[in-house]
Design a protein around this motif. Structure first.
Motif, PDB file in Angstrom:
ATOM      1  N   GLY A 394       0.779  -1.226   0.000  1.00 25.44           N
ATOM      2  CA  GLY A 394       0.000   0.000   0.000  1.00 25.44           C
ATOM      3  C   GLY A 394       0.810   1.276   0.000  1.00 25.44           C
ATOM      4  O   GLY A 394       0.231   2.371  -0.037  1.00 25.44           O
ATOM      5  N   ARG A 395       2.131   1.163   0.011  1.00 23.74           N
ATOM      6  CA  ARG A 395       2.965   2.372   0.015  1.00 23.74           C
ATOM      7  C   ARG A 395       3.429   2.638  -1.415  1.00 23.74           C
ATOM      8  O   ARG A 395       4.287   1.932  -1.947  1.00 23.74           O
ATOM      9  CB  ARG A 395       4.162   2.193   0.943  1.00 23.74           C
ATOM     10  N   LEU A 396       2.858   3.648  -2.049  1.00 25.39           N
ATOM     11  CA  LEU A 396       3.164   3.952  -3.440  1.00 25.39           C
ATOM     12  C   LEU A 396       3.607   5.396  -3.586  1.00 25.39           C
ATOM     13  O   LEU A 396       3.105   6.291  -2.908  1.00 25.39           O
ATOM     14  CB  LEU A 396       1.936   3.722  -4.328  1.00 25.39           C
ATOM     15  N   ASP A 397       4.546   5.595  -4.489  1.00 27.84           N
ATOM     16  CA  ASP A 397       4.910   6.942  -4.908  1.00 27.84           C
ATOM     17  C   ASP A 397       5.325   6.859  -6.369  1.00 27.84           C
ATOM     18  O   ASP A 397       5.356   5.772  -6.972  1.00 27.84           O
ATOM     19  CB  ASP A 397       6.026   7.534  -4.038  1.00 27.84           C
ATOM     20  N   ALA A 398       5.642   7.981  -6.965  1.00 31.08           N
ATOM     21  CA  ALA A 398       5.939   8.018  -8.400  1.00 31.08           C
ATOM     22  C   ALA A 398       7.145   7.152  -8.745  1.00 31.08           C
ATOM     23  O   ALA A 398       7.151   6.442  -9.755  1.00 31.08           O
ATOM     24  CB  ALA A 398       6.171   9.460  -8.841  1.00 31.08           C
ATOM     25  N   ALA A 399       8.174   7.182  -7.913  1.00 34.95           N
ATOM     26  CA  ALA A 399       9.382   6.405  -8.195  1.00 34.95           C
ATOM     27  C   ALA A 399       9.097   4.907  -8.120  1.00 34.95           C
ATOM     28  O   ALA A 399       9.583   4.118  -8.943  1.00 34.95           O
ATOM     29  CB  ALA A 399      10.488   6.785  -7.219  1.00 34.95           C
ATOM     30  N   THR A 400       8.302   4.497  -7.130  1.00 38.90           N
ATOM     31  CA  THR A 400       7.949   3.081  -6.992  1.00 38.90           C
ATOM     32  C   THR A 400       7.188   2.588  -8.213  1.00 38.90           C
ATOM     33  O   THR A 400       7.473   1.509  -8.751  1.00 38.90           O
ATOM     34  CB  THR A 400       7.097   2.878  -5.727  1.00 38.90           C
ATOM     35  N   MET A 401       6.210   3.375  -8.660  1.00 39.35           N
ATOM     36  CA  MET A 401       5.431   2.972  -9.822  1.00 39.35           C
ATOM     37  C   MET A 401       6.293   2.952 -11.079  1.00 39.35           C
ATOM     38  O   MET A 401       6.165   2.050 -11.915  1.00 39.35           O
ATOM     39  CB  MET A 401       4.239   3.912 -10.007  1.00 39.35           C
ATOM     40  N   ARG A 402       7.190   3.906 -11.212  1.00 34.52           N
ATOM     41  CA  ARG A 402       8.075   3.932 -12.380  1.00 34.52           C
ATOM     42  C   ARG A 402       8.946   2.680 -12.434  1.00 34.52           C
ATOM     43  O   ARG A 402       9.107   2.057 -13.489  1.00 34.52           O
ATOM     44  CB  ARG A 402       8.949   5.188 -12.340  1.00 34.52           C
ATOM     45  N   ASP A 403       9.494   2.283 -11.282  1.00 35.65           N
ATOM     46  CA  ASP A 403      10.332   1.080 -11.241  1.00 35.65           C
ATOM     47  C   ASP A 403       9.509  -0.174 -11.538  1.00 35.65           C
ATOM     48  O   ASP A 403       9.978  -1.096 -12.222  1.00 35.65           O
ATOM     49  CB  ASP A 403      10.998   0.951  -9.870  1.00 35.65           C
ATOM     50  N   ALA A 404       8.277  -0.218 -11.022  1.00 36.04           N
ATOM     51  CA  ALA A 404       7.416  -1.377 -11.263  1.00 36.04           C
ATOM     52  C   ALA A 404       7.063  -1.492 -12.744  1.00 36.04           C
ATOM     53  O   ALA A 404       7.089  -2.588 -13.319  1.00 36.04           O
ATOM     54  CB  ALA A 404       6.149  -1.271 -10.422  1.00 36.04           C
ATOM     55  N   LEU A 405       6.742  -0.368 -13.364  1.00 33.52           N
ATOM     56  CA  LEU A 405       6.413  -0.394 -14.793  1.00 33.52           C
ATOM     57  C   LEU A 405       7.612  -0.843 -15.614  1.00 33.52           C
ATOM     58  O   LEU A 405       7.470  -1.598 -16.585  1.00 33.52           O
ATOM     59  CB  LEU A 405       5.937   0.987 -15.244  1.00 33.52           C
ATOM     60  N   ALA A 406       8.812  -0.406 -15.237  1.00 30.19           N
ATOM     61  CA  ALA A 406      10.018  -0.820 -15.958  1.00 30.19           C
ATOM     62  C   ALA A 406      10.236  -2.327 -15.819  1.00 30.19           C
ATOM     63  O   ALA A 406      10.623  -3.003 -16.781  1.00 30.19           O
ATOM     64  CB  ALA A 406      11.229  -0.051 -15.433  1.00 30.19           C
ATOM     65  N   LEU A 407       9.982  -2.878 -14.620  1.00 27.25           N
ATOM     66  CA  LEU A 407      10.143  -4.315 -14.414  1.00 27.25           C
ATOM     67  C   LEU A 407       9.153  -5.101 -15.262  1.00 27.25           C
ATOM     68  O   LEU A 407       9.531  -6.064 -15.950  1.00 27.25           O
ATOM     69  CB  LEU A 407       9.951  -4.656 -12.940  1.00 27.25           C
ATOM     70  N   PHE A 408       7.881  -4.708 -15.236  1.00 22.32           N
ATOM     71  CA  PHE A 408       6.884  -5.454 -15.997  1.00 22.32           C
ATOM     72  C   PHE A 408       7.099  -5.306 -17.501  1.00 22.32           C
ATOM     73  O   PHE A 408       6.838  -6.243 -18.267  1.00 22.32           O
ATOM     74  CB  PHE A 408       5.476  -5.026 -15.591  1.00 22.32           C
ATOM     75  N   GLU A 409       7.578  -4.155 -17.926  1.00 23.46           N
ATOM     76  CA  GLU A 409       7.894  -4.010 -19.348  1.00 23.46           C
ATOM     77  C   GLU A 409       9.002  -4.975 -19.743  1.00 23.46           C
ATOM     78  O   GLU A 409       8.947  -5.610 -20.805  1.00 23.46           O
ATOM     79  CB  GLU A 409       8.314  -2.573 -19.654  1.00 23.46           C
ATOM     80  N   ARG A 410      10.004  -5.124 -18.878  1.00 19.37           N
ATOM     81  CA  ARG A 410      11.098  -6.045 -19.182  1.00 19.37           C
ATOM     82  C   ARG A 410      10.610  -7.496 -19.189  1.00 19.37           C
ATOM     83  O   ARG A 410      10.982  -8.282 -20.068  1.00 19.37           O
ATOM     84  CB  ARG A 410      12.222  -5.869 -18.160  1.00 19.37           C
ATOM     85  N   LEU A 411       9.781  -7.860 -18.221  1.00 20.39           N
ATOM     86  CA  LEU A 411       9.238  -9.221 -18.191  1.00 20.39           C
ATOM     87  C   LEU A 411       8.386  -9.499 -19.427  1.00 20.39           C
ATOM     88  O   LEU A 411       8.398 -10.613 -19.969  1.00 20.39           O
ATOM     89  CB  LEU A 411       8.410  -9.425 -16.925  1.00 20.39           C
ATOM     90  N   TYR A 412       7.668  -8.487 -19.874  1.00 19.30           N
ATOM     91  CA  TYR A 412       6.834  -8.637 -21.073  1.00 19.30           C
ATOM     92  C   TYR A 412       7.700  -8.741 -22.319  1.00 19.30           C
ATOM     93  O   TYR A 412       7.478  -9.602 -23.180  1.00 19.30           O
ATOM     94  CB  TYR A 412       5.889  -7.444 -21.168  1.00 19.30           C
ATOM     95  N   GLN A 413       8.701  -7.886 -22.425  1.00 24.47           N
ATOM     96  CA  GLN A 413       9.589  -7.932 -23.586  1.00 24.47           C
ATOM     97  C   GLN A 413      10.316  -9.266 -23.683  1.00 24.47           C
ATOM     98  O   GLN A 413      10.604  -9.747 -24.780  1.00 24.47           O
ATOM     99  CB  GLN A 413      10.606  -6.790 -23.505  1.00 24.47           C
ATOM    100  N   ALA A 414      10.610  -9.881 -22.543  1.00 26.84           N
ATOM    101  CA  ALA A 414      11.340 -11.149 -22.516  1.00 26.84           C
ATOM    102  C   ALA A 414      10.421 -12.360 -22.596  1.00 26.84           C
ATOM    103  O   ALA A 414      10.889 -13.501 -22.483  1.00 26.84           O
ATOM    104  CB  ALA A 414      12.191 -11.230 -21.252  1.00 26.84           C
ATOM    105  N   ASP A 415       9.112 -12.148 -22.774  1.00 30.14           N
ATOM    106  CA  ASP A 415       8.134 -13.238 -22.872  1.00 30.14           C
ATOM    107  C   ASP A 415       8.041 -14.068 -21.598  1.00 30.14           C
ATOM    108  O   ASP A 415       7.651 -15.237 -21.635  1.00 30.14           O
ATOM    109  CB  ASP A 415       8.435 -14.157 -24.069  1.00 30.14           C
ATOM    110  N   ILE A 416       8.377 -13.469 -20.464  1.00 33.77           N
ATOM    111  CA  ILE A 416       8.178 -14.132 -19.176  1.00 33.77           C
ATOM    112  C   ILE A 416       6.699 -14.065 -18.800  1.00 33.77           C
ATOM    113  O   ILE A 416       6.147 -14.983 -18.198  1.00 33.77           O
ATOM    114  CB  ILE A 416       9.042 -13.471 -18.085  1.00 33.77           C
ATOM    115  N   ILE A 417       6.069 -12.957 -19.143  1.00 33.15           N
ATOM    116  CA  ILE A 417       4.640 -12.790 -18.915  1.00 33.15           C
ATOM    117  C   ILE A 417       3.959 -12.427 -20.227  1.00 33.15           C
ATOM    118  O   ILE A 417       4.598 -11.957 -21.172  1.00 33.15           O
ATOM    119  CB  ILE A 417       4.339 -11.687 -17.870  1.00 33.15           C
ATOM    120  N   GLU A 418       2.659 -12.677 -20.272  1.00 31.56           N
ATOM    121  CA  GLU A 418       1.794 -12.157 -21.316  1.00 31.56           C
ATOM    122  C   GLU A 418       0.911 -11.092 -20.671  1.00 31.56           C
ATOM    123  O   GLU A 418       0.773 -11.058 -19.444  1.00 31.56           O
ATOM    124  CB  GLU A 418       0.954 -13.288 -21.915  1.00 31.56           C
TER     125      GLU A 418
END
Length: 426
Positions: A394-418
């Protein structure tokens, strides 16, 4: 031309060769005499879900229809069905209606018999060229056409015929041969022609024996085929003695797609075509990182050097592409789903993630304590935004969300997730 110059002449790629007379009949005869690939001996693991057809629409729905709620009542056309695709899809999708078409009577018989053996009665078969599928009077949610377009006299006409029977919100899953990784194949095809060999005059046993004696550094011997000392004769006939065969670069694929008035939704095995998850991207920023998807894919094809196929999903232009759905704010609301081909291994405090279905390995690695909570939170229901809130309690800020989006983009680009659109949770 001197004899020495003639000896150095390189074989032409197949698309440059003249069309042989009666080639359609020759293609059908090849697969009647050498059905390939061999039928699957046991469909039970596919019915149970212990084995999965690669990138099939049931287990990888989001690759084909990310903005649509999952459903299992698809109308599916398998164009150039061969011996095994219809049985595999029928085993995984018992409520779908599946139509297979092929030129080869032997291939259709093998598929039909296998379906009948397992009571898979939601299938039908037609012996016909795929260019004539409109005469069936049906249209389809999904058209599956892997390993076929490159054997047609006019692949563009074939793809246009498939587009004409694909519903407006439907998709075409296609695969064609890639040029650079098949260089050794075309060398041996040219050799067979110079020796006067074909599938009807004993060429298959000869070429089967010849492959065993290739030099270690022959381009064919350095590919996966070269790791198997005894190639099945059906595979030898299909690979080295096919009467009609062409290969594609990424730019050739683009021309093919454009010629049919279709849009590239995404590559199947997108990680192979994405510089951001490759050593090319790790070496630093460069112009290709900002290029469009076709240019990035073309660069990666040259980087890998040994891709043997290109697989991709096509749609009518009215459907949004995956890049359009999941760029910017679309990623926050996207629902991640673990790839059914995901492999996760732990080495000490490091976690390595990899999609086993890719042609070349692409891995995402990191500390277990940092990667594992995110992967465990991916349940196919929660969005990226919700998962980020959960992981950070439940603790969110702009930097946390930016890092999370970068992680999920990488997982998506690498076909780890759909990814599925938030509107398509189902």
């Amino acid at each position: 031309m001197s004899p020495s110059a003639a000896a150095l002449e390189l074989p032409a790629f197949p698309e440059a060769e003249a069309e042989a007379p009666n080639a359609d009949r020759a293609v059908a005869a090849l697969y009647d005499d050498f059905p390939y690939p061999p039928p699957i001996a046991d469909l039970a693991p596919y019915i149970a879900g212990d084995k999965l057809p690669t990138f099939n629409p049931r287990d990888s729905w989001a690759l084909h229809f990310p903005e649509q709620a999952p459903r299992d009542t698809l109308d599916i056309l398998v164009a150039g069905c061969g011996t095994r695709v219809v049985p595999m899809l029928a085993a995984r999708m018992p409520r779908a209606r599946i139509v297979g078409v092929d030129l080869s009577a032997a291939s259709i018989a093998a598929s039909h018999d296998q379906c009948a053996r397992y009571g898979l009665d939601h299938v039908s078969f037609h012996r016909m060229p795929l260019e004539e599928v409109a005469t069936l009077g049906q249209d389809f949610d999904l058209v599956h056409c892997h390993g076929v377009l490159h054997h047609l006299a006019d692949p563009s006409a074939g793809l246009r015929a498939l587009a004409a029977v694909t519903r407006p919100q439907g998709a075409i899953s296609a695969m064609v041969y890639a040029r650079y990784g098949r260089t050794g194949v075309y060398m041996l095809q040219d050799l067979a022609k110079r020796l006067g060999l074909d599938a009807n005059n004993g060429g298959a046993p000869f070429m089967q024996a010849l492959v065993k004696h290739l030099p270690d550094r022959h381009p064919l011997a350095m590919l996966p085929w070269g790791e198997r000392p005894d190639l099945p004769i059906e595979e030898v006939a299909d690979m080295l003695l096919h009467p009609r065969d062409r290969a594609y670069t990424v730019h050739d694929v683009r021309e093919l797609v454009d010629s049919a008035g279709l849009a590239l939704h995404r590559w199947l095995g997108n990680a192979v075509y994405e510089p951001a998850v490759s050593p090319l991207g790790a070496l630093g920023e460069h112009a290709i990182a900002q290029a469009g998807p076709w240019e990035r894919a073309a660069a990666m094809e040259l980087f890998h050097g040994r891709l043997i196929t290109h697989s991709f999903v096509l749609t009518h232009p009215n459907r949004p592409t995956a890049a359009e759905l999941f760029s910017g704010p679309g990623m926050v609301d996207a629902v991640p789903v673990r790839s059914p081909h995901l492999s996760a291994t732990v080495d000490g405090d490091q976690l390595a993630l990899e999609n086993r279905a890719l042609q070349v390995p692409v891995r995402v690695t990191g500390p277990v304590e940092k990667l594992l909570p995110w992967l465990q939170a991916v349940d196919g229901r929660a969005s990226v935004g919700v998962i980020t809130w959960q992981v950070h309690q439940g603790r969110l800020d702009a930097a946390t969300m930016r890092d999370a989006l970068a992680l999920f983009e990488r997982l998506y680009q690498a076909d780890i997730i759909e990814l599925r659109s938030g509107a398509a949770r189902g």
